[in-house]
Write an enzyme that holds these catalytic residues in place. Structure first.
Site, PDB file in Angstrom:
ATOM      1  NE  ARG A 212     -33.316 -36.820  45.040  1.00  0.00           N
ATOM      2  CZ  ARG A 212     -33.359 -35.958  45.882  1.00  0.00           C
ATOM      3  NH1 ARG A 212     -32.266 -34.936  45.982  1.00  0.00           N
ATOM      4  NH2 ARG A 212     -34.183 -35.853  47.005  1.00  0.00           N
ATOM      5  CB  ALA A 279     -46.639 -46.371  48.062  1.00  0.00           C
ATOM      6  CG  ASP A 297     -36.325 -41.776  49.357  1.00  0.00           C
ATOM      7  OD1 ASP A 297     -36.203 -42.120  50.458  1.00  0.00           O
ATOM      8  OD2 ASP A 297     -36.208 -40.698  48.845  1.00  0.00           O
ATOM      9  CB  CYS A 337     -35.238 -41.405  55.986  1.00  0.00           C
ATOM     10  SG  CYS A 337     -37.186 -41.154  55.811  1.00  0.00           S
TER      11      CYS A 337
HETATM   12  N1  SAH Z   1     -38.139 -39.787  47.101  1.00  0.00           N
HETATM   13  C1  SAH Z   1     -38.116 -38.406  47.235  1.00  0.00           C
HETATM   14  C2  SAH Z   1     -38.365 -38.312  48.958  1.00  0.00           C
HETATM   15  C3  SAH Z   1     -39.527 -39.121  49.298  1.00  0.00           C
HETATM   16  S1  SAH Z   1     -40.229 -38.294  50.955  1.00  0.00           S
HETATM   17  C4  SAH Z   1     -36.886 -37.353  47.059  1.00  0.00           C
HETATM   18  O1  SAH Z   1     -35.958 -38.007  46.228  1.00  0.00           O
HETATM   19  O2  SAH Z   1     -36.863 -36.270  47.083  1.00  0.00           O
HETATM   20  C5  SAH Z   1     -41.664 -39.432  51.045  1.00  0.00           C
HETATM   21  C6  SAH Z   1     -42.889 -39.272  50.103  1.00  0.00           C
HETATM   22  O3  SAH Z   1     -43.623 -40.160  50.410  1.00  0.00           O
HETATM   23  C7  SAH Z   1     -43.470 -37.725  50.153  1.00  0.00           C
HETATM   24  O4  SAH Z   1     -43.352 -37.132  48.964  1.00  0.00           O
HETATM   25  C8  SAH Z   1     -44.766 -38.453  50.711  1.00  0.00           C
HETATM   26  O5  SAH Z   1     -45.860 -37.334  50.141  1.00  0.00           O
HETATM   27  C9  SAH Z   1     -44.732 -39.602  49.873  1.00  0.00           C
HETATM   28  N2  SAH Z   1     -45.733 -40.634  51.023  1.00  0.00           N
HETATM   29  C10 SAH Z   1     -45.903 -40.805  52.382  1.00  0.00           C
HETATM   30  N3  SAH Z   1     -46.778 -41.835  52.418  1.00  0.00           N
HETATM   31  C11 SAH Z   1     -47.038 -42.013  50.962  1.00  0.00           C
HETATM   32  C12 SAH Z   1     -47.988 -43.258  50.823  1.00  0.00           C
HETATM   33  N4  SAH Z   1     -48.588 -44.011  51.689  1.00  0.00           N
HETATM   34  N5  SAH Z   1     -48.169 -43.519  49.633  1.00  0.00           N
HETATM   35  C13 SAH Z   1     -47.517 -42.663  48.487  1.00  0.00           C
HETATM   36  N6  SAH Z   1     -46.757 -41.789  48.829  1.00  0.00           N
HETATM   37  C14 SAH Z   1     -46.478 -41.538  50.208  1.00  0.00           C
END
Ligand code: SAH
Length: 393
Positions: A212, A279, A297, A337
């Site tokens: 970050r 997403a 991410d 991850c």
């Molecule tokens: N980038 C974040 C961590 C991401 S964890 C950080 O820096 O803390 C993954 C995230 O993806 C979660 O918040 C989850 O709600 C979201 N997520 C999971 N599947 C998703 C989808 N299909 N579309 C959008 N968001 C999603």
């Protein structure tokens, strides 16, 4: 006098790995007679070589594939709150040096000498994840040790991970001390909000701290989109470091609410916008191109070996859909991850996704998790996080 521990005996030829320092013995490597099979899951035991020599003190679960986990190379060790307390203190001293503020992953399982245990620290609040029957049995003395070392205000046992089922443990969230809820944390000199009991995992993903910071360093005056933003670790920090505009996109409303709170806390709520969306759909629909920084991410796309192939292709698709949003000369961050996706496989998916999107560019940085997520030298495969930063033409 300490009572004598039961013996767990390795089969002929199966002692080599543990002798070389590996912290696990698998169930097929252990001589499973009726007595051994009948040991209660989570028992402390002495792990012995076929000849009878004691190799270490382990926690044992006859029903788990990872049957024995080495707690101490000293078979005579006394496992009590002092024993656990020493490991907590050692881990805390390392983090205090590495991170400097009391917001970090305190215990990263085997690498910190406490197999099956994760502890994230949020000042005087501690979120614990117990992922083995052995650690489950040790939870009372762990709580005692946390108390003695840190006098916490809050301790949450966030024991809801699916891996607990492999150990025959039930999934539950228990507030062991204080009141669970949202807390503030400081990371990279910015303020954030984590929900300790209702959030995802422990409430915060400390593993991306350094990534970050790196991305925020590229974000001055930039137009940024943070896809899978969770609670704004990338996006809000980018705004804090001078981005012109930021979109945080996630499908979880509670995650976006926490991101919005963080934006307010850092005085950047006029700069950061929020989009609740799936997403892939949102990326496909995204009219606005020309982002200077695109951050992706995602959650683990590969959760088990059987979906390695299709899951890994998810990263290719993500790159194909996200790369077109990146302005010429802009920066693209993508991470995985999934521990089953190794770095070469991840790099391959990124390369293919870029080709699908007909974008060229260069890799600027490949990295992993922050330093408060150390790795046991015999378990390199537990280094699960892979991140790549590219500049695209
Ligand atoms: N980038 C974040 C961590 C991401 S964890 C950080 O820096 O803390 C993954 C995230 O993806 C979660 O918040 C989850 O709600 C979201 N997520 C999971 N599947 C998703 C989808 N299909 N579309 C959008 N968001 C999603």
């Amino acid at each position: 006098m300490a009572k004598k521990l039961p013996t767990v005996l390795l089969r002929s030829g199966e002692d080599r790995r543990v002798r070389a320092g590996h912290p696990w013995a698998f169930s097929n490597e252990i001589f499973m007679d009726a007595e051994t099979k009948a040991l209660p899951p989570g028992s402390l035991a002495t792990l012995r070589a076929p000849g009878g020599e004691a190799l270490g003190l382990v926690t044992f679960n006859p029903h788990s594939l990872i049957a024995a986990r080495v707690l101490s190379a000293n078979p005579e060790a006394t496992v009590d709150a002092l024993f656990i307390g020493r490991r907590l203190a050692q881990a805390a001293a390392l983090r205090d040096r590495l991170v400097g503020v009391p917001y970090y992953r305190l215990i990263h399982a085997e690498a910190d000498g406490l197999p099956g245990l994760i502890v994230d620290r949020f000042g005087d609040a501690f979120v614990v994840q117990v992922n083995s029957a052995g650690m489950e049995a040790l939870t009372p003395i762990l709580l005692e040790a946390l108390e003695a070392e840190f006098s916490p205000k809050t301790i949450v046992l966030k024991n809801d991970s699916p891996v607990r089922e492999l150990e025959g443990l039930k999934r539950e969230v228990v507030v062991a001390k204080g009141e669970a809820g949202s807390v503030e944390l400081i990371e990279n000199d910015a303020r954030f909000v984590a929900d300790l009991s209702g959030g995802q995992k422990t409430g915060w993903f400390y593993d991306q701290r350094d990534n970050r910071r790196f991305m925020a360093g590229l974000a001055k005056d930039a137009k940024v989109i943070d896809v899978y933003s969770y609670s704004g670790g990338f996006g809000v920090l980018a705004a804090h470091r001078g981005a012109k505009s930021v979109i945080c996109l996630d499908r979880s409303q509670p995650a976006l609410d926490a991101a919005r709170q963080a934006a307010v806390l850092n005085g950047v709520d006029k700069i950061v916008g929020f989009e609740k969306a799936e997403a892939f759909e949102a990326l496909e629909k995204q009219k606005s191109r020309g982002f200077d920084v695109v951050i992706c991410d995602p959650p683990a796309f590969v959760k088990s070996r059987k979906d390695l192939k299709t899951g890994a292709q998810g990263y290719r698709k993500l790159v194909r859909l996200a790369a077109p949003l990146v302005a010429k000369g802009g920066f693209f961050f993508v991470a995985s991850c999934s521990h089953l996706v190794d770095p070469p496989l991840f790099a391959e998916q990124v390369r293919r996704g870029l080709r699908d999107a007909e974008r060229s560019g260069r890799i600027l940085r490949s990295s992993g998790a922050a330093l408060d997520h150390p790795v046991h030298p015999s378990l390199p495969e537990t280094a699960y996080l892979k991140a790549m930063v590219l500049q695209l033409d």
